[in-house]
Scaffold this motif. Structure first.
Motif: not given
Lengths: 409, 238
Positions: B96-103, B147-156
């Motif tokens: 994920l891009l650091p310092r960037t919100s999940a959205l 786990g949450q980060q990986q979920r963000v990646a899956i959403a992406r």
């Protein structure tokens, strides 16, 4: 398809995230732009001052001054001897084809009195020709005539400063003033001219017919004596001819042999002023060029930071590429970052440059002029610097292999 | 027409004077809606295969057809376009891009697809909800668990409606419990949305979630097993 607003957003975010670094990078451009603007303002101000002095002096001017006196072997310097006469002036006008007009000068300082007011000023005995020579118009009244010169009438023209000091708000035309106790009728008021090249106030003066000055105010060592004369050539291209013709005529009239030193000197005032203007322009260019170097250095600073930033964000670039960023998406991102740095730096530089110029004028009394052109130029130049120095890092980023970039630690 | 069809692809890297054969001639097909695990020890060529499937790399020889498009004939930017619209990536290190919100991370693929801002944030919020991260859009990656980060990646990976998700060791950095949750998410996406899922892994219990296992060794496919039912057919190879 390139999504410009989105790319802009990405770039601005990257700059916001690294605030300190962005600010320091901009500093180079800020210093560069403000230096360019301030230096050009100083240069332009100096040129403008000289231009104003030139136009107030009159154009295509020569000045003829008497030569040096020798007293017991000691030479006293130019103008100390009195050798020029009104007849010389008339002869120059009559016989030198390159000369348009001649204005003789017999000056002295005198106390001028009107009612209960008095003022010490420079009184100039001259002819109506002087007004033509000096491109001087009247703000009210009318000038004296050749007839007034012939009959040594007691009439005068007043400079604005004299009017202010003697009359205040009263209209001076038609009033009688006394110069060294001689009554003079005020015919007119000279238009405002301001400071001369030598820093004298040109409006602090009274013009009277030269003959009146000779006979009734100052007196002369010999009949027809004048201190100097100003000559207007027919045009800039006639200046050299006029100089030569005046030299020949006066040598002949003063009976000076070919090997003897002349008892007068002809100086080309316009040429002197033009030389000054030229050198000021060269100085302006030079100052601008030196300041531009700092702008260039600022640009290299941007490139340096952008290169570091590309390396640091290799992984980010890899992610973006994997997700679908195209070559120009990546390039634009970094170019816009560099451009934003340089343009914000440029804007700040303009503000600092303009205030800096004001401070310079206030502190040192230098006339500074910030021209809109110099603002436009340095702003667009800083933009160019951003694009130019941003392009290489952007190009480098866009060439990364997404697989390698993703693996980069 | 198969979703993915590879015909005799190979990949050779030149290292100085030596040719390094990372992938020998490989042919296979993957259909829409499959859940495939690619297994094999490191150096077996499975990552190279993944990179080619993901249009991050081109094969040296052979043909790769994705939805009937010959990937080998596309240039750099066209490949980027394919990655943007057809493939969702999920990486071991989340990426994920650091310092960037999940959205905003989830919005990223749409950014490069020229989708307007309002639609972007709506779809991104929808994708986050889909992976069970509703209301976490404002968090930055460093405020989220693995786990949450990986979920963000899956959403992406989901947000551009790509038909394929390529996951390279998606649970490699996660504990067992979280790994199971992530894998359940993949199963849900596969069964409910018919998204084709291709996972590279060397863990059997992860591969057990798949319906088909392709094994690599020394650059070649050594076995390709359709199990029909999840969780079967693993014992034979242990």
């Amino acid at each position: 398809m390139i999504n410009l607003p989105a790319t802009l957003k990405i770039s601005l975010r990257a700059l916001r995230v690294n605030k300190m670094r962005s600010a320091l990078t901009m500093l180079g451009i800020i210093i560069g732009v403000s230096a360019v603007i301030a230096m050009l303002a100083v240069g332009t101000g100096a040129s403008r001052q000289i231009e104003e002095q030139m136009s107030s002096m009159g154009s295509n001017l020569l000045i003829v001054v008497p030569g040096a006196t020798t007293s017991g072997g000691v030479r006293m310097g130019a103008g100390t001897q009195s050798t020029l006469t009104l007849a010389d002036a008339e002869a120059i006008k009559r016989e030198c084809p390159a000369v348009e007009e001649v204005g003789p000068n017999l000056t002295g300082v005198a106390q001028v009195v009107y009612s209960n007011m008095n003022w010490s000023t420079g009184v100039v005995g001259t002819t109506p020709g002087m007004l033509i020579v000096r491109d001087w118009t009247l703000s009210s009244g009318k000038p004296f005539t050749e007839q007034d010169v012939k009959s040594a009438t007691k009439v005068c023209l007043l400079g604005q400063v004299v009017v202010d000091n003697l009359f205040g708000d009263t209209d001076p035309v038609g009033k009688i003033i006394r110069i060294k106790n001689v009554p003079f009728t005020v015919l007119g008021v000279l238009g405002k001219k301001g400071q001369s090249a030598t820093g004298q106030d040109q409006d602090d003066t009274v013009y009277i017919p030269v003959t009146t000055a000779q006979k009734k105010v100052f007196g002369t060592a010999f009949p027809g004596m004048i201190r100097s004369m100003m000559v207007k050539a027919r045009g800039a291209e006639y200046l050299a001819d006029a100089e030569k013709q005046i030299n020949e005529l006066l040598r002949q009239r003063h009976r000076i042999g070919p090997k003897q030193d002349a008892d007068f000197t002809v100086r080309n005032l316009t040429q002197m002023m033009q030389a000054r203007e030229e050198s000021t322009k060269v100085m302006t260019l030079l100052l601008g060029a030196i300041a531009s170097v700092s702008l260039l250095v600022g640009g290299i600073g941007i490139m340096n930071i952008m290169l570091v930033s590309v390396t640091e964000r290799t992984r980010e670039i890899g992610i973006r590429m994997a997700i679908g960023a195209k070559t120009w998406d990546i390039r634009l991102q970094f170019i816009i970052e560099a451009l934003t740095l340089s343009l914000i730096g440029g804007l700040a530089g303009i503000i600092i440059g303009v205030t800096g110029s004001e401070i310079l004028s206030a502190l040192f009394g230098w006339p500074t002029i910030v021209s809109p052109l110099s603002i436009l130029m340095s702003f667009s130049f800083s933009g160019l610097v951003g694009i130019f120095f941003g392009f290489y890092p952007a190009y480098k980023a866009s060439l990364l292999n997404p697989i390698d970039a993703l693996r980069y630690e | 027409m198969s979703l993915i069809q590879v015909n005799g692809i190979s990949k050779v890297y030149r290292l100085g004077d030596i040719d390094l054969k990372a992938l020998c001639t490989v042919s296979t097909k993957i259909e829409q809606g499959e859940f495939v695990a690619i297994m094999g020890p490191s150096g077996s060529g499975k990552s190279t295969f993944m990179n080619i499937l993901g249009c991050l790399d081109k094969p040296t020889t052979g043909q790769y057809m994705l939805e009937g498009i010959d990937i080998g004939k596309l240039d750099r930017d066209e490949l980027a376009g394919i990655r943007n619209k057809k493939i969702g990536f999920v990486f071991q290190g989340f990426n994920l891009l650091p310092r960037t919100s999940a959205l905003e991370n989830v919005e990223l693929p749409m950014l490069y697809d020229g989708i307007p801002a309002k639609e972007r944030s709506e779809k991104a919020a929808g994708a986050l909800k889909n992976v069970g991260l509703e209301g976490r859009g404002g968090h930055h990656p460093n405020q989220l668990s693995g786990g949450q980060q990986q979920r963000v990646a899956i959403a992406r990976a989901l947000v551009n409606n790509a038909p394929i998700i390529l996951a390279d060791e998606p649970t490699g950095n996660l504990d067992t419990k979280t790994s199971a949750e992530i894998m359940e998410l993949f199963v849900k996406l596969n069964t409910e949305s018919h998204i084709t899922i291709i996972i590279v892994t060397h863990e059997h219990d992860i591969a057990a979630y798949s319906k088909r296992i392709i094994r690599f060794l020394d650059g070649c496919i050594v076995s390709d097993e359709e199990k029909g039912i999840r969780g079967q057919g693993l014992e034979n190879h242990d």
